[in-house]
Design an enzyme around this catalytic site. Structure first.
Site, PDB file in Angstrom:
ATOM      1  N   LYS A  49      -0.624 -55.972  20.686  1.00 46.28           N
ATOM      2  CA  LYS A  49      -1.615 -56.410  19.689  1.00 46.28           C
ATOM      3  C   LYS A  49      -1.805 -55.340  18.635  1.00 46.28           C
ATOM      4  CE  LYS A  49      -4.533 -58.418  23.131  1.00 46.28           C
ATOM      5  NZ  LYS A  49      -4.935 -57.210  23.847  1.00 46.28           N
ATOM      6  N   LYS A  81      -3.777 -42.946  23.738  1.00 48.18           N
ATOM      7  CA  LYS A  81      -4.620 -43.355  22.605  1.00 48.18           C
ATOM      8  C   LYS A  81      -5.228 -42.143  21.918  1.00 48.18           C
ATOM      9  CE  LYS A  81      -5.121 -48.119  23.753  1.00 48.18           C
ATOM     10  NZ  LYS A  81      -5.844 -49.339  23.833  1.00 48.18           N
ATOM     11  N   LYS A  91       7.126 -52.260  23.253  1.00 46.98           N
ATOM     12  CA  LYS A  91       6.644 -53.522  23.823  1.00 46.98           C
ATOM     13  C   LYS A  91       5.856 -54.301  22.780  1.00 46.98           C
ATOM     14  CE  LYS A  91       2.119 -52.742  25.650  1.00 46.98           C
ATOM     15  NZ  LYS A  91       1.136 -53.287  26.533  1.00 46.98           N
TER      16      LYS A  91
HETATM   17  P1  ATP Z   1      -3.289 -53.360  22.953  1.00 45.24           P
HETATM   18  O1  ATP Z   1      -2.196 -53.238  21.949  1.00 45.24           O
HETATM   19  O2  ATP Z   1      -4.646 -53.692  22.365  1.00 45.24           O
HETATM   20  O3  ATP Z   1      -3.304 -52.286  24.004  1.00 45.24           O
HETATM   21  P2  ATP Z   1      -1.696 -55.259  24.380  1.00 45.24           P
HETATM   22  O4  ATP Z   1      -1.149 -56.287  23.466  1.00 45.24           O
HETATM   23  O5  ATP Z   1      -0.808 -54.152  24.813  1.00 45.24           O
HETATM   24  O6  ATP Z   1      -3.026 -54.694  23.737  1.00 45.24           O
HETATM   25  P3  ATP Z   1      -3.370 -55.631  26.691  1.00 45.24           P
HETATM   26  O7  ATP Z   1      -4.668 -56.240  26.255  1.00 45.24           O
HETATM   27  O8  ATP Z   1      -3.321 -54.173  26.976  1.00 45.24           O
HETATM   28  O9  ATP Z   1      -2.247 -56.020  25.635  1.00 45.24           O
HETATM   29  O10 ATP Z   1      -2.810 -56.373  27.954  1.00 45.24           O
HETATM   30  C1  ATP Z   1      -3.278 -57.586  28.478  1.00 45.24           C
HETATM   31  C2  ATP Z   1      -2.307 -58.011  29.551  1.00 45.24           C
HETATM   32  O11 ATP Z   1      -1.060 -58.419  28.962  1.00 45.24           O
HETATM   33  C3  ATP Z   1      -1.971 -56.912  30.557  1.00 45.24           C
HETATM   34  O12 ATP Z   1      -1.963 -57.447  31.869  1.00 45.24           O
HETATM   35  C4  ATP Z   1      -0.588 -56.443  30.138  1.00 45.24           C
HETATM   36  O13 ATP Z   1       0.165 -55.963  31.218  1.00 45.24           O
HETATM   37  C5  ATP Z   1       0.024 -57.718  29.539  1.00 45.24           C
HETATM   38  N1  ATP Z   1       0.977 -57.385  28.464  1.00 45.24           N
HETATM   39  C6  ATP Z   1       0.652 -56.824  27.280  1.00 45.24           C
HETATM   40  N2  ATP Z   1       1.754 -56.648  26.508  1.00 45.24           N
HETATM   41  C7  ATP Z   1       2.802 -57.124  27.225  1.00 45.24           C
HETATM   42  C8  ATP Z   1       4.213 -57.227  26.976  1.00 45.24           C
HETATM   43  N3  ATP Z   1       4.745 -56.830  25.825  1.00 45.24           N
HETATM   44  N4  ATP Z   1       5.007 -57.761  27.936  1.00 45.24           N
HETATM   45  C9  ATP Z   1       4.466 -58.189  29.097  1.00 45.24           C
HETATM   46  N5  ATP Z   1       3.147 -58.115  29.403  1.00 45.24           N
HETATM   47  C10 ATP Z   1       2.310 -57.587  28.490  1.00 45.24           C
END
Ligand code: ATP
Ligand code: LTN
Length: 351
Positions: free
Chosen positions: A215, A129, A212
């Site tokens: 969000k 980040k 991946k």
């Molecule tokens: P950000 O983009 O804000 O970092 P994110 O969408 O990557 O958010 P997180 O809030 O970091 O999501 O993750 C919440 C949960 O969802 C975690 O346990 C993470 O492992 C899972 N997760 C997030 N993205 C994925 C994905 N693409 N596939 C599977 N699991 C996911």
């Protein structure tokens, strides 16, 4: 260090009756996405059957990057509604908002004071980040994020922390900080174990299957959001990037787009990608997309409808979260009291 082999996160029996777990997902978008759902929420719903589960919404973590206040308020409620709509039962599990339990910020400070600069600087999420924002522009909050996460965990003395692989390093840090404190001041914290679902699907962006689903993606068109309308879900699936050629084959390296669609299909249908590949032999990408769109709408539509219904009564939702916070505080305040006393803080005299 003690063994940190992850605990199984599937249907395995808990290590002892009443064993506790805790996890959370940042309220950093208007909707959770399919990766959050298949990679985490579905697993939490299973886990709550066997464990004393605490699920919370880390709003203090969300402000490590700027959040418009009204949006943040809405996103916290939306996240809570999606937890419940996906199957988290607020009667069975303790569901709460992080900022409602002030002990999180209080213990975080204590843990910050026992973390080395080098130790914090090694956290890969911070490095990623900070690199995106330019090292000098990244806030100090991002640097201390993992110590706040350690506080979230250690306050509740959980056996396990169900998270994705990407969060393993943060759970390891919370173990190290717990061991350091216990060593210096005497037995205080349980050493938590990461619970990483075996073979959990990693879901990729539909427009950019090399990344991946996240969000914080630049464009929403590659995200299947839990709160999307049927029409949006179908449209995004039908315009998903596919690969050269016409063959429907699970091959992440050479066919990342089609493989992602097959993996999503397999997770939603409870089937294997091998079975699907056999079913779709000789058929076209378009057939797969039409069927997947139908399946996604059938599986996710009811979750969305339930979440939207819950959001129609914010007062009820807030009351539910207040109840969860009261329950969480009884546990958190015990731990913090013990920590403060061991540190040598003078007890506040009763008024
Ligand atoms: P950000 O983009 O804000 O970092 P994110 O969408 O990557 O958010 P997180 O809030 O970091 O999501 O993750 C919440 C949960 O969802 C975690 O346990 C993470 O492992 C899972 N997760 C997030 N993205 C994925 C994905 N693409 N596939 C599977 N699991 C996911
Ligand atoms: N960093 C986590 C969210 C999170 C969390 C926690 C998860 C904050 N505190 C405590 C488990 C336990 C994430 O980005 N998914």
């Amino acid at each position: 260090m003690t063994d940190s082999t992850p605990m199984p996160a599937d249907d395995a029996a808990p290590p002892e009756p009443g064993a506790r777990v805790l996890s959370g997902m940042q309220p950093s978008a208007d909707s959770l996405h399919l990766g959050n759902y298949l990679g985490a929420l579905v697993n939490w719903v299973r886990i709550q059957q066997q464990y004393d589960a605490f699920f919370f919404i880390p709003d203090l973590h969300a402000i490590t990057v700027p959040q418009p206040p009204e949006e943040l308020r809405q996103r916290v409620r939306r996240t809570a509604a999606q937890y419940i709509a996906a199957g988290i039962d607020p009667e069975r599990s303790t569901l709460f908002v992080q900022s409602h339990v002030p002990e999180h910020a209080q213990l975080a400070w204590v843990l910050i004071c026992s973390t080395g600069m080098g130790e914090a600087a090694r956290m890969t999420q911070f490095k990623d980040k900070a690199a995106k924002q330019g090292a000098d522009h990244a806030g100090v909050g991002l640097f201390t994020y993992p110590m706040l996460q350690a506080a979230d965990i250690l306050l509740y003395q959980p056996h396990g922390v169900p998270v994705g692989e990407d969060q393993k390093q943060h759970v390891e840090l919370s173990r190290d900080l717990a061991q350091r404190f216990n060593h210096r001041y005497g037995e205080t914290f349980r050493i938590p174990q990461p619970m990483i679902p075996e073979g959990a699907a990693r879901i990729y962006d539909l427009q950019n299957p090399g990344a991946k689903m996240s969000k914080s993606a630049e464009s929403p068109s590659g995200l299947l959001n839990l709160l999307d309308s049927d029409k949006q879900l179908a449209k995004k699936i039908k315009s998903a990037v596919t690969d050269d050629g016409t063959e429907i084959r699970f091959d992440r390296e050479n066919k990342p787009g089609v493989s992602n669609l097959l993996a999503i299909y397999a997770e939603l249908a409870g089937r294997s990608t091998d079975q699907l590949q056999a079913d779709y032999q000789g058929r076209m990408y378009g057939h797969l997309k039409v069927d997947l769109a139908e399946l996604a709408v059938a599986r996710l539509g009811p979750v969305r409808d339930r979440a939207l219904q819950l959001l129609e009564d914010p007062a009820e939702l807030d009351a539910l979260l207040a109840k969860g916070a009261a329950k969480a505080r009884t546990v958190a305040s015990e731990t913090l009291k013990d920590v403060y006393s061991k540190l040598g803080f003078l007890p506040a005299a009763a008024a």
